[in-house]
Design an enzyme around this catalytic site. Sequence first.
Site, PDB file in Angstrom:
ATOM      1  N   ASN A 150       0.807  -1.233   0.000  1.00 50.36           N
ATOM      2  CA  ASN A 150       0.000   0.000   0.000  1.00 50.36           C
ATOM      3  C   ASN A 150       0.836   1.278   0.000  1.00 50.36           C
ATOM      4  O   ASN A 150       0.472   2.264  -0.646  1.00 50.36           O
ATOM      5  CB  ASN A 150      -0.999  -0.004   1.163  1.00 50.36           C
ATOM      6  CG  ASN A 150      -0.330  -0.124   2.512  1.00 50.36           C
ATOM      7  OD1 ASN A 150       0.750  -0.712   2.654  1.00 50.36           O
ATOM      8  ND2 ASN A 150      -0.950   0.429   3.523  1.00 50.36           N
ATOM      9  N   GLY A 226       1.620  -6.045   7.386  1.00 48.32           N
ATOM     10  CA  GLY A 226       0.684  -6.690   6.471  1.00 48.32           C
ATOM     11  C   GLY A 226      -0.515  -7.254   7.203  1.00 48.32           C
ATOM     12  O   GLY A 226      -0.926  -6.708   8.226  1.00 48.32           O
ATOM     13  N   SER A 227      -1.065  -8.355   6.693  1.00 47.69           N
ATOM     14  CA  SER A 227      -2.320  -8.857   7.239  1.00 47.69           C
ATOM     15  C   SER A 227      -2.114  -9.714   8.475  1.00 47.69           C
ATOM     16  O   SER A 227      -1.073 -10.345   8.654  1.00 47.69           O
ATOM     17  CB  SER A 227      -3.058  -9.684   6.181  1.00 47.69           C
ATOM     18  OG  SER A 227      -2.422 -10.938   6.047  1.00 47.69           O
ATOM     19  N   THR A 230      -1.370 -13.455   7.641  1.00 50.83           N
ATOM     20  CA  THR A 230       0.034 -13.756   7.314  1.00 50.83           C
ATOM     21  C   THR A 230       0.886 -13.736   8.579  1.00 50.83           C
ATOM     22  O   THR A 230       1.791 -14.551   8.752  1.00 50.83           O
ATOM     23  CB  THR A 230       0.573 -12.731   6.287  1.00 50.83           C
ATOM     24  OG1 THR A 230      -0.319 -12.696   5.185  1.00 50.83           O
ATOM     25  CG2 THR A 230       1.956 -13.093   5.803  1.00 50.83           C
ATOM     26  N   ALA A 231       0.569 -12.812   9.492  1.00 48.29           N
ATOM     27  CA  ALA A 231       1.342 -12.699  10.736  1.00 48.29           C
ATOM     28  C   ALA A 231       1.223 -13.961  11.582  1.00 48.29           C
ATOM     29  O   ALA A 231       2.180 -14.369  12.243  1.00 48.29           O
ATOM     30  CB  ALA A 231       0.869 -11.497  11.537  1.00 48.29           C
ATOM     31  N   GLU A 248       3.193  -5.367  12.403  1.00 47.53           N
ATOM     32  CA  GLU A 248       2.268  -4.229  12.300  1.00 47.53           C
ATOM     33  C   GLU A 248       1.156  -4.653  11.361  1.00 47.53           C
ATOM     34  O   GLU A 248       1.379  -4.834  10.173  1.00 47.53           O
ATOM     35  CB  GLU A 248       3.027  -2.993  11.800  1.00 47.53           C
ATOM     36  CG  GLU A 248       2.321  -1.705  12.154  1.00 47.53           C
ATOM     37  CD  GLU A 248       1.252  -1.335  11.139  1.00 47.53           C
ATOM     38  OE1 GLU A 248       0.047  -1.519  11.462  1.00 47.53           O
ATOM     39  OE2 GLU A 248       1.601  -0.900  10.041  1.00 47.53           O
ATOM     40  N   CYS A 282      -3.428   1.245   6.587  1.00 49.14           N
ATOM     41  CA  CYS A 282      -3.908   0.527   7.777  1.00 49.14           C
ATOM     42  C   CYS A 282      -4.522   1.470   8.806  1.00 49.14           C
ATOM     43  O   CYS A 282      -5.271   1.042   9.669  1.00 49.14           O
ATOM     44  CB  CYS A 282      -2.769  -0.283   8.393  1.00 49.14           C
ATOM     45  SG  CYS A 282      -1.332   0.722   8.778  1.00 49.14           S
ATOM     46  N   GLU A 463       6.942   0.596  16.671  1.00 52.69           N
ATOM     47  CA  GLU A 463       8.038   1.158  15.881  1.00 52.69           C
ATOM     48  C   GLU A 463       8.127   2.650  16.200  1.00 52.69           C
ATOM     49  O   GLU A 463       7.119   3.278  16.492  1.00 52.69           O
ATOM     50  CB  GLU A 463       7.759   0.948  14.382  1.00 52.69           C
ATOM     51  CG  GLU A 463       7.735  -0.521  13.984  1.00 52.69           C
ATOM     52  CD  GLU A 463       7.283  -0.755  12.541  1.00 52.69           C
ATOM     53  OE1 GLU A 463       8.146  -0.984  11.693  1.00 52.69           O
ATOM     54  OE2 GLU A 463       6.075  -0.706  12.275  1.00 52.69           O
TER      55      GLU A 463
END
Length: 482
Positions: A150, A226-227, A230-231, A248, A282, A463
């Site tokens: 994105n 990301g999503s 996936t995490a 994140e 996000c 972060e």
Amino acid sequence: ALLVLENFIGGKFVPCSSYIDSYNPSTGDVYCRVPDSGKEEVEAAVKAAKDAFPIWSSKSPLERSQILNKLADLIEHDLEAFAQAESKDQGKTITFARTIDIPRAVYNFRFFASSILHHVTECTEMATMGCVHYTSRAPVGVAGLISPWNLPLYLLTWKIAPAIACGNTVVAKPSEMTSVTAWMMCKLLEKAGVPHGVVNIVFGTGGKAGEALVCHPDVPLISFTGSTLTAQRITEKSAPHCKRLSLELGGKNPAIIFDDADLSQCIPTTLRSSFANQGEICLCTSRIFVQRGIYSEFLKRFVAEARKWKTGNPSDPTVDVGALISKEHLEKVRNYVKKARAEGARVLCGEGVDSLSLPPGNQKGYFMLPTVIAEVKDESCCMQEEIFGPVTCVVAFDTEEEVIKRANGVKYGLAATVWSGNVGRVHRVAHRLQSGLVWTNCWLVRDLNLPFGGMKASGVGREGAKDSYEFFTEIKTITIKH
């Protein structure tokens, strides 16, 4: 001719044995071929990063800082070329790429070039024991960095900058859908003075290249944006190696608008927070709670303004909404609007209500109008799941107590905005929202010194200047008896 990218390993561009097609979202045509890397390529990149680590980690923070600043200057010098490439590759408007994405990528390097010079370690004395204790921080090793599609260069540099500023070396994998600006940046590394092997970029899919990176025993750190899905996979795959993770993830961010809000500021800002970058951020607002007293006025004005947003060719500087990232993603976003309709919600503007007129060259692109949905139930998938497109839901509420409960009633907890002229209420509500970031009477005002990240399913870790420094270094406590 198609643009063909190559992996960047050990300071050299290396061709790959197989490639994947990357599309221009605004035309629907293939315009670029991206390496389809796997274990072999990741292995070579990790080896290069490991070999470069002793020299890079032994440089002083000042030496590393000067190199980061030089890289920032080089990207800034080519800002227009980077912005054009980002807009073409991702579908975002040229205006957004020029004013947000690329300047922020430049600033990420400058910010960490500066912050690395100001971290201090602790020291305590135990006179009775004749001991002095102090701490020292050292880089960890090879960091695996996985960034999304994105905000491609913006989010990739937000990982690379602190990782290398702290003295680590990196293997990065950008999204296979938006790899061009990462590849362009590789061309500047040598000129900036980045030693070979300090930054390696391997292109490819998450399932192949990403997984090989996450499972590699010599990569102790993984930073992923990301999503949530996936995490979960990254967490499972990295568990046997006890890796350190920074995740994140998604958001389902509420805007809470009380009846004493200043609508002249609230409406334009909430439009931006809903539809900026096609809603593919996000931090975008996708649930708008409006106090009943101003609900109908807000809705009327909000929809009227949303209709003024111009959707079309991203390279047209007057366009507000570009193309969505892919055909599949456009379908997914449209399906949410269909589901809302089927559940009896009202679609007030955008998808299926207004007609979209596109220039001849963009007819096959992945475009969608800003869409506002009202009268949608809190348990609807449109109010529970991250849509990640130019779609926002507006609902009414009565009391402060009620809205806090409803705002917190999702699995995510990334960002929230609160609109009110009552300073006591602003503080009360901000404290009770389950959210890593709360903006009041504004949106997306960021200080990189401060922690960034979410609660619940929105992620693990933070972060920012201090937080990134702590993530990318290993701390040691040393005791000296004298």
